[in-house]
Design a protein around this motif. Structure first.
Motif, short mmCIF file in Angstrom:
data_model
loop_
_atom_site.label_atom_id
_atom_site.label_comp_id
_atom_site.label_asym_id
_atom_site.label_seq_id
_atom_site.Cartn_x
_atom_site.Cartn_y
_atom_site.Cartn_z
N LEU A 96 -3.28 44.23 89.57
CA LEU A 96 -1.89 44.62 89.39
C LEU A 96 -1.59 44.75 87.91
N PHE A 97 -1.08 45.93 87.50
CA PHE A 97 -0.70 46.20 86.11
C PHE A 97 0.79 46.56 86.10
N SER A 98 1.60 45.78 85.42
CA SER A 98 3.05 45.98 85.51
C SER A 98 3.50 47.30 84.90
N ARG A 99 2.71 47.89 83.97
CA ARG A 99 3.07 49.17 83.36
C ARG A 99 2.24 50.33 83.90
N ARG A 100 1.34 50.06 84.84
CA ARG A 100 0.50 51.12 85.39
C ARG A 100 0.67 51.22 86.91
N GLY A 101 0.27 50.18 87.64
CA GLY A 101 0.32 50.23 89.09
C GLY A 101 -0.68 49.27 89.70
N VAL A 102 -1.07 49.55 90.93
CA VAL A 102 -1.98 48.69 91.69
C VAL A 102 -3.37 49.34 91.72
N GLU A 128 -0.99 55.12 89.52
CA GLU A 128 -0.12 54.84 88.39
C GLU A 128 1.35 55.14 88.71
N ASN A 129 1.88 54.50 89.74
CA ASN A 129 3.28 54.72 90.10
C ASN A 129 4.25 53.84 89.32
N PHE A 130 3.72 52.90 88.48
CA PHE A 130 4.60 52.08 87.65
C PHE A 130 4.76 52.66 86.24
N THR A 131 4.04 53.73 85.92
CA THR A 131 4.07 54.30 84.59
C THR A 131 5.39 55.05 84.37
N SER A 132 6.09 54.74 83.29
CA SER A 132 7.36 55.42 83.00
C SER A 132 7.09 56.81 82.43
N ARG A 133 8.08 57.68 82.54
CA ARG A 133 7.93 59.05 82.01
C ARG A 133 7.71 59.03 80.50
N GLY A 134 8.49 58.18 79.79
CA GLY A 134 8.33 58.13 78.35
C GLY A 134 6.97 57.64 77.92
N ARG A 135 6.46 56.60 78.58
CA ARG A 135 5.14 56.07 78.22
C ARG A 135 4.04 57.07 78.55
N ASP A 136 4.21 57.79 79.66
CA ASP A 136 3.22 58.79 80.03
C ASP A 136 3.23 59.94 79.03
N ARG A 137 4.41 60.34 78.55
CA ARG A 137 4.51 61.41 77.56
C ARG A 137 3.88 60.98 76.24
N ASP A 138 4.16 59.74 75.81
CA ASP A 138 3.58 59.25 74.56
C ASP A 138 2.06 59.19 74.66
N ARG A 153 -4.95 77.73 72.22
CA ARG A 153 -3.90 78.47 72.89
C ARG A 153 -3.75 78.00 74.35
N ASN A 154 -2.53 77.93 74.83
CA ASN A 154 -2.22 77.50 76.20
C ASN A 154 -2.62 76.04 76.46
N TYR A 155 -2.61 75.25 75.40
CA TYR A 155 -2.95 73.83 75.56
C TYR A 155 -1.90 73.11 76.40
N ARG A 156 -2.37 72.28 77.34
CA ARG A 156 -1.49 71.47 78.16
C ARG A 156 -2.02 70.03 78.16
N PRO A 157 -1.22 69.08 77.71
CA PRO A 157 -1.67 67.68 77.70
C PRO A 157 -1.79 67.14 79.12
N SER A 158 -2.56 66.08 79.27
CA SER A 158 -2.79 65.48 80.59
C SER A 158 -1.77 64.38 80.84
N TYR A 159 -1.10 64.48 81.99
CA TYR A 159 -0.16 63.45 82.42
C TYR A 159 -0.73 62.77 83.66
N TYR A 160 -0.57 61.44 83.73
CA TYR A 160 -1.17 60.69 84.85
C TYR A 160 -0.15 59.91 85.67
N ARG A 161 1.13 60.03 85.35
CA ARG A 161 2.15 59.31 86.10
C ARG A 161 2.13 59.73 87.56
N ASP A 162 2.20 58.73 88.46
CA ASP A 162 2.20 58.94 89.92
C ASP A 162 0.91 59.56 90.44
#
Length: 204
Positions: A96-102, A128-138, A153-162
């Motif tokens: 269990l990770f309070s800022r990440r999930g189970v 990662e359903n406990f990850t906040s939008r701001g923390r995931d963006r950072d 060109r067309n770079y897209r960062p990786s987001y892992y929230r949910d």
């Protein structure tokens, strides 16, 4: 408990029975961070004569995970005479990770065939359903392996929230004869940042 003089997490039981060289039994057990109970086990027993079954519990706090508890639960499996595939032991992970999930996982070791052949298979995942939008963006822009491609060109960062971030690890050893043996391994990960986030000893 943790190794600090005033531990920030610890294992608490109001009643326990200890029989020297036999077993330890405890009742109404809780794992606590400070004074806050976060896990509850009505009854636990530890055999002191044999190493199985066993459990390992660790915990603490980091900037990435928040408060966390990681646990492993293992059993030795019975031998099946004559079977081609023999599973030696099985270990379950429950984290269990309070800022990440189970996180949940399973690991097994095995022997196969009539020659000296053995291996290990482990599957693990964290939702990662406990990850906040701001923390995931950072994390996406500052702590992500993808940032080395940010000038493309067309770079897209990786987001892992949910998202369910997972790993599959397999290792195998096969003795062919007195002179030759074969060793093989395969690893499959959900994303390029998985090892850095959840298994940093292998990442570095």
């Amino acid at each position: 408990p943790s190794s600090f003089a005033r531990p920030h997490w610890y294992f608490h039981s109001p009643a326990a029975l200890y029989r020297q060289k036999e077993k330890i039994e405890s009742y109404h057990n809780t794992v606590r961070v400070g004074k806050v109970p976060i896990l509850y086990f009505p009854y636990l027993i530890r055999d002191l004569q044999y190493d199985w079954p066993w459990m390992r519990i660790s915990g603490g706090h980091t900037g990435d995970y928040g408060y966390f508890v990681r646990s492993q639960w293992g059993w030795r499996l019975k031998e099946r005479p004559g079977a081609y595939l023999q599973m030696d032991k099985i270990i379950f992970d429950l984290d269990l990770f309070s800022r990440r999930g189970v996180g949940v996982g399973v690991e097994t070791t095995y022997k196969a065939g009539h020659l000296d052949s053995l291996g290990k298979l482990k599957v693990y995942g964290v939702w990662e359903n406990f990850t906040s939008r701001g923390r995931d963006r950072d994390r996406a822009f500052d702590d992500n392996e993808d940032k080395i491609y940010s000038n493309r060109r067309n770079y897209r960062p990786s987001y892992y929230r949910d998202k369910l971030r997972w790993a599959v690890d397999w290792e195998h050893y096969q003795q062919l004869n007195e002179l030759w043996d074969v060793r093989a391994e395969a690893h499959l990960y959900h994303d390029r940042d998985y090892l850095k986030d959840y298994d940093p000893t292998r990442y570095w």
